[in-house]
Design a protein around this motif. Structure first.
Motif, PDB file in Angstrom:
ATOM      1  N   GLU A   1       0.824  -1.202   0.000  1.00 12.79           N
ATOM      2  CA  GLU A   1       0.000   0.000   0.000  1.00 12.79           C
ATOM      3  C   GLU A   1       0.861   1.255   0.000  1.00 12.79           C
ATOM      4  OE1 GLU A   1      -2.950   2.864   0.169  1.00 12.79           O
ATOM      5  OE2 GLU A   1      -3.000   0.786  -0.508  1.00 12.79           O
ATOM      6  N   GLN A   2       1.992   1.226   0.688  1.00  9.13           N
ATOM      7  CA  GLN A   2       2.874   2.387   0.694  1.00  9.13           C
ATOM      8  C   GLN A   2       3.351   2.728  -0.717  1.00  9.13           C
ATOM      9  OE1 GLN A   2       5.977   1.410   3.500  1.00  9.13           O
ATOM     10  NE2 GLN A   2       4.795   2.121   5.250  1.00  9.13           N
ATOM     11  N   THR A   3       3.722   1.687  -1.460  1.00 11.51           N
ATOM     12  CA  THR A   3       4.162   1.907  -2.842  1.00 11.51           C
ATOM     13  C   THR A   3       3.013   2.410  -3.704  1.00 11.51           C
ATOM     14  OG1 THR A   3       5.866   0.198  -2.668  1.00 11.51           O
ATOM     15  CG2 THR A   3       5.143   0.800  -4.889  1.00 11.51           C
ATOM     16  N   LEU A   4       1.843   1.779  -3.568  1.00  9.79           N
ATOM     17  CA  LEU A   4       0.687   2.183  -4.363  1.00  9.79           C
ATOM     18  C   LEU A   4       0.234   3.597  -4.027  1.00  9.79           C
ATOM     19  CD1 LEU A   4      -1.347  -1.150  -4.296  1.00  9.79           C
ATOM     20  CD2 LEU A   4      -0.164  -0.154  -6.259  1.00  9.79           C
ATOM     21  N   ALA A   5       0.357   3.980  -2.747  1.00 10.22           N
ATOM     22  CA  ALA A   5      -0.039   5.331  -2.348  1.00 10.22           C
ATOM     23  C   ALA A   5       0.808   6.378  -3.070  1.00 10.22           C
ATOM     24  CB  ALA A   5       0.081   5.491  -0.838  1.00 10.22           C
ATOM     25  N   ARG A   6       2.112   6.113  -3.177  1.00  8.04           N
ATOM     26  CA  ARG A   6       2.983   7.055  -3.887  1.00  8.04           C
ATOM     27  C   ARG A   6       2.596   7.140  -5.361  1.00  8.04           C
ATOM     28  NH1 ARG A   6       6.873   4.588  -0.380  1.00  8.04           N
ATOM     29  NH2 ARG A   6       7.486   3.101  -2.015  1.00  8.04           N
ATOM     30  N   ILE A   7       2.243   5.982  -5.941  1.00  6.64           N
ATOM     31  CA  ILE A   7       1.837   5.966  -7.349  1.00  6.64           C
ATOM     32  C   ILE A   7       0.534   6.757  -7.531  1.00  6.64           C
ATOM     33  CG2 ILE A   7       0.992   4.482  -9.218  1.00  6.64           C
ATOM     34  CD1 ILE A   7       2.957   2.334  -8.160  1.00  6.64           C
ATOM     35  N   ARG A   8      -0.450   6.538  -6.646  1.00  9.44           N
ATOM     36  CA  ARG A   8      -1.727   7.251  -6.758  1.00  9.44           C
ATOM     37  C   ARG A   8      -1.523   8.763  -6.621  1.00  9.44           C
ATOM     38  NH1 ARG A   8      -3.266   3.759  -2.577  1.00  9.44           N
ATOM     39  NH2 ARG A   8      -3.914   1.735  -3.405  1.00  9.44           N
ATOM     40  N   LYS A   9      -0.685   9.143  -5.668  1.00  6.21           N
ATOM     41  CA  LYS A   9      -0.448  10.573  -5.452  1.00  6.21           C
ATOM     42  C   LYS A   9       0.107  11.222  -6.716  1.00  6.21           C
ATOM     43  CE  LYS A   9       1.866  13.768  -2.266  1.00  6.21           C
ATOM     44  NZ  LYS A   9       2.723  13.874  -1.056  1.00  6.21           N
ATOM     45  N   ASP A  10       1.028  10.520  -7.374  1.00  7.45           N
ATOM     46  CA  ASP A  10       1.595  11.045  -8.621  1.00  7.45           C
ATOM     47  C   ASP A  10       0.554  11.067  -9.741  1.00  7.45           C
ATOM     48  OD1 ASP A  10       4.058  11.514  -7.480  1.00  7.45           O
ATOM     49  OD2 ASP A  10       4.935   9.615  -8.137  1.00  7.45           O
ATOM     50  N   LEU A  11      -0.268  10.023  -9.814  1.00  8.11           N
ATOM     51  CA  LEU A  11      -1.300   9.976 -10.848  1.00  8.11           C
ATOM     52  C   LEU A  11      -2.284  11.127 -10.709  1.00  8.11           C
ATOM     53  CD1 LEU A  11      -2.144   6.145 -10.949  1.00  8.11           C
ATOM     54  CD2 LEU A  11      -1.192   7.486 -12.836  1.00  8.11           C
ATOM     55  N   LEU A  12      -2.677  11.421  -9.472  1.00 11.55           N
ATOM     56  CA  LEU A  12      -3.673  12.461  -9.244  1.00 11.55           C
ATOM     57  C   LEU A  12      -3.168  13.856  -9.602  1.00 11.55           C
ATOM     58  CD1 LEU A  12      -5.375  11.297  -5.928  1.00 11.55           C
ATOM     59  CD2 LEU A  12      -6.198  11.043  -8.265  1.00 11.55           C
TER      60      LEU A  12
ATOM     61  N   GLN B   1      -8.688   3.906 -13.179  1.00 11.71           N
ATOM     62  CA  GLN B   1      -8.310   2.513 -13.433  1.00 11.71           C
ATOM     63  C   GLN B   1      -6.860   2.258 -13.039  1.00 11.71           C
ATOM     64  OE1 GLN B   1      -9.459   2.054 -17.659  1.00 11.71           O
ATOM     65  NE2 GLN B   1     -10.890   0.505 -16.938  1.00 11.71           N
ATOM     66  N   ARG B   2      -5.983   3.167 -13.414  1.00 11.17           N
ATOM     67  CA  ARG B   2      -4.565   3.010 -13.104  1.00 11.17           C
ATOM     68  C   ARG B   2      -4.303   3.111 -11.608  1.00 11.17           C
ATOM     69  NH1 ARG B   2      -1.946   7.396 -16.865  1.00 11.17           N
ATOM     70  NH2 ARG B   2       0.001   6.678 -15.874  1.00 11.17           N
ATOM     71  N   ALA B   3      -5.206   3.785 -10.892  1.00  8.04           N
ATOM     72  CA  ALA B   3      -5.069   3.912  -9.440  1.00  8.04           C
ATOM     73  C   ALA B   3      -5.588   2.680  -8.705  1.00  8.04           C
ATOM     74  CB  ALA B   3      -5.809   5.153  -8.950  1.00  8.04           C
ATOM     75  N   GLY B   4      -6.137   1.724  -9.466  1.00  8.93           N
ATOM     76  CA  GLY B   4      -6.597   0.476  -8.857  1.00  8.93           C
ATOM     77  C   GLY B   4      -8.044   0.475  -8.434  1.00  8.93           C
ATOM     78  N   LEU B   5      -8.841   1.366  -8.992  1.00  9.92           N
ATOM     79  CA  LEU B   5     -10.245   1.437  -8.602  1.00  9.92           C
ATOM     80  C   LEU B   5     -11.006   0.192  -9.028  1.00  9.92           C
ATOM     81  CD1 LEU B   5     -12.546   4.520  -8.857  1.00  9.92           C
ATOM     82  CD2 LEU B   5     -13.342   2.329  -9.712  1.00  9.92           C
ATOM     83  N   THR B   6     -11.773  -0.366  -8.102  1.00 11.95           N
ATOM     84  CA  THR B   6     -12.628  -1.522  -8.392  1.00 11.95           C
ATOM     85  C   THR B   6     -14.090  -1.233  -8.063  1.00 11.95           C
ATOM     86  OG1 THR B   6     -12.197  -2.465  -6.200  1.00 11.95           O
ATOM     87  CG2 THR B   6     -10.777  -3.184  -8.008  1.00 11.95           C
ATOM     88  N   GLY B   7     -14.344  -0.104  -7.407  1.00  9.94           N
ATOM     89  CA  GLY B   7     -15.706   0.258  -7.050  1.00  9.94           C
ATOM     90  C   GLY B   7     -15.765   1.734  -6.719  1.00  9.94           C
ATOM     91  N   THR B   8     -16.972   2.299  -6.771  1.00 11.76           N
ATOM     92  CA  THR B   8     -17.148   3.716  -6.435  1.00 11.76           C
ATOM     93  C   THR B   8     -18.052   3.832  -5.215  1.00 11.76           C
ATOM     94  OG1 THR B   8     -18.932   3.777  -8.079  1.00 11.76           O
ATOM     95  CG2 THR B   8     -16.767   4.601  -8.756  1.00 11.76           C
ATOM     96  N   PRO B   9     -17.848   4.835  -4.357  1.00  5.94           N
ATOM     97  CA  PRO B   9     -16.786   5.838  -4.433  1.00  5.94           C
ATOM     98  C   PRO B   9     -15.443   5.260  -3.983  1.00  5.94           C
ATOM     99  CG  PRO B   9     -18.014   6.142  -2.417  1.00  5.94           C
ATOM    100  CD  PRO B   9     -18.715   5.040  -3.180  1.00  5.94           C
ATOM    101  N   MET B  10     -14.354   5.861  -4.468  1.00  6.39           N
ATOM    102  CA  MET B  10     -13.010   5.535  -4.016  1.00  6.39           C
ATOM    103  C   MET B  10     -12.438   6.801  -3.387  1.00  6.39           C
ATOM    104  SD  MET B  10      -9.691   4.360  -6.255  1.00  6.39           S
ATOM    105  CE  MET B  10      -8.232   3.626  -5.490  1.00  6.39           C
ATOM    106  N   ILE B  11     -12.188   6.752  -2.085  1.00  6.66           N
ATOM    107  CA  ILE B  11     -11.726   7.922  -1.336  1.00  6.66           C
ATOM    108  C   ILE B  11     -10.216   7.828  -1.148  1.00  6.66           C
ATOM    109  CG2 ILE B  11     -11.965   9.243   0.797  1.00  6.66           C
ATOM    110  CD1 ILE B  11     -14.738   7.952   1.138  1.00  6.66           C
TER     111      ILE B  11
END
Length: 292
Positions: free
Chosen positions: A122-133, A238-248
């Motif tokens: 999750e730590q790695t994915l969090a950094r990726i999401r932050k950059d994507l956003l 999608q790239r952030a790993g969303l599988t359902g809404t809402p995604m907070i």
């Protein structure tokens, strides 16, 4: 926060993580430790027997450090070198031979540090999401914010999903809790769907906030089209790993989950701000299409 170890094996909760990993000797003396030898099934509510100081004992201790109430059924050699295969209440988790790391396989798999109580994946994915956003400027988000917010969350939302609508019906209370909400578009029925067209109409409206509120309440929404970022936002979701809404998503890129009531979301963000875990995953409506 994603932290799927809240639901590890459907039973192990990080809310029970205050206790540190036990020593092998302690694990061997745990209730039920003499029920069966490692590799053999243990009766319900008990744990396999393992000699103190062995990888098996450390694996048992690591799992019980997360939740001492779960039933460990078997501990075997794993196909992954340096790990034990642990069967916990009908599901499999891999524990490193030193008892520090737990690997949860599967589509939402995670590598967990049992000593620091951190989801390393999750730590790695969090950094990726932050950059994507960062690719979605605030001007392309629909923002509902109090004057001086304590926290800001990015939320991939849909105009049709029930939990998105429930969240939005309480938007004033989220703001009163000091939470600024920045909505991002994720038409969960896929690109080209009526859902997608509605979200384009929202993003092309002269007053996006009103249009989004109207759409979520089934009020008439004039069809509009314009140069917009809805498709781009969908792709980033999608790239952030969303599988359902809402995604907070919190400001550091950590996923807080799906729908949480206002006070619980504030509590989750408070815990994150103090270095803790967020909360068990909230409720979401699954996406019907990930390919568009």
């Amino acid at each position: 926060m994603k932290l799927m170890l809240f639901a590890l094996l459907g039973a192990i909760s990080l809310s029970a993580c205050a206790q540190g990993p036990q020593s092998g000797a302690t694990a061997a003396k745990a209730p039920g430790a003499q029920a069966a030898s490692a590799g053999q099934a243990a009766p319900a509510g008990l744990a396999p027997r393992a000699a103190a100081g062995t990888p098996e004992a450390r694996a048992i201790a690591a799992v019980h450090a997360l939740n001492p109430r779960v039933t460990i059924e078997k501990v075997n050699a794993a196909p992954l070198p340096g790990f034990r295969e642990v069967v916990v209440q009908g599901q499999v988790v891999y524990v490193s031979d030193d008892g520090r790391y737990l690997f949860l396989p599967g589509p939402q798999g995670a590598l967990f540090d049992a000593t620091t109580k951190q989801d390393l994946s999750e730590q790695t994915l969090a950094r990726i999401r932050k950059d994507l956003l960062k690719a979605i400027p605030v001007s392309e988000r629909i923002v509902f914010a109090p004057p001086n917010p304590k926290y800001t969350v990015s939320i991939f939302t849909d105009v049709e999903c029930a939990y998105c609508r429930k969240f939005h019906s309480e938007i004033a209370e989220y703001n009163r809790q000091g939470i600024a909400v920045q909505y991002l578009a994720f038409p969960r029925m896929g690109l080209g769907s009526e859902d997608h067209k509605k979200m384009i109409s929202v993003w092309c409206a002269p007053d996006r906030k009103k249009a989004l509120t109207d759409a979520k309440n089934d009020r008439p929404l004039p069809a509009r089209d314009c140069k917009n970022t809805v498709t781009m936002q969908y792709d980033i979701g999608q790239r952030a790993g969303l599988t359902g809404t809402p995604m907070i998503i919190a400001e550091d890129g950590t996923t807080v989950g799906g729908y949480l009531p206002p006070q619980r979301l504030r509590e989750a963000l408070d815990r994150l701000a103090h270095g803790g875990v967020a909360a068990p995953a909230g409720a979401t409506d699954p996406v019907a299409s990930t390919g568009g």
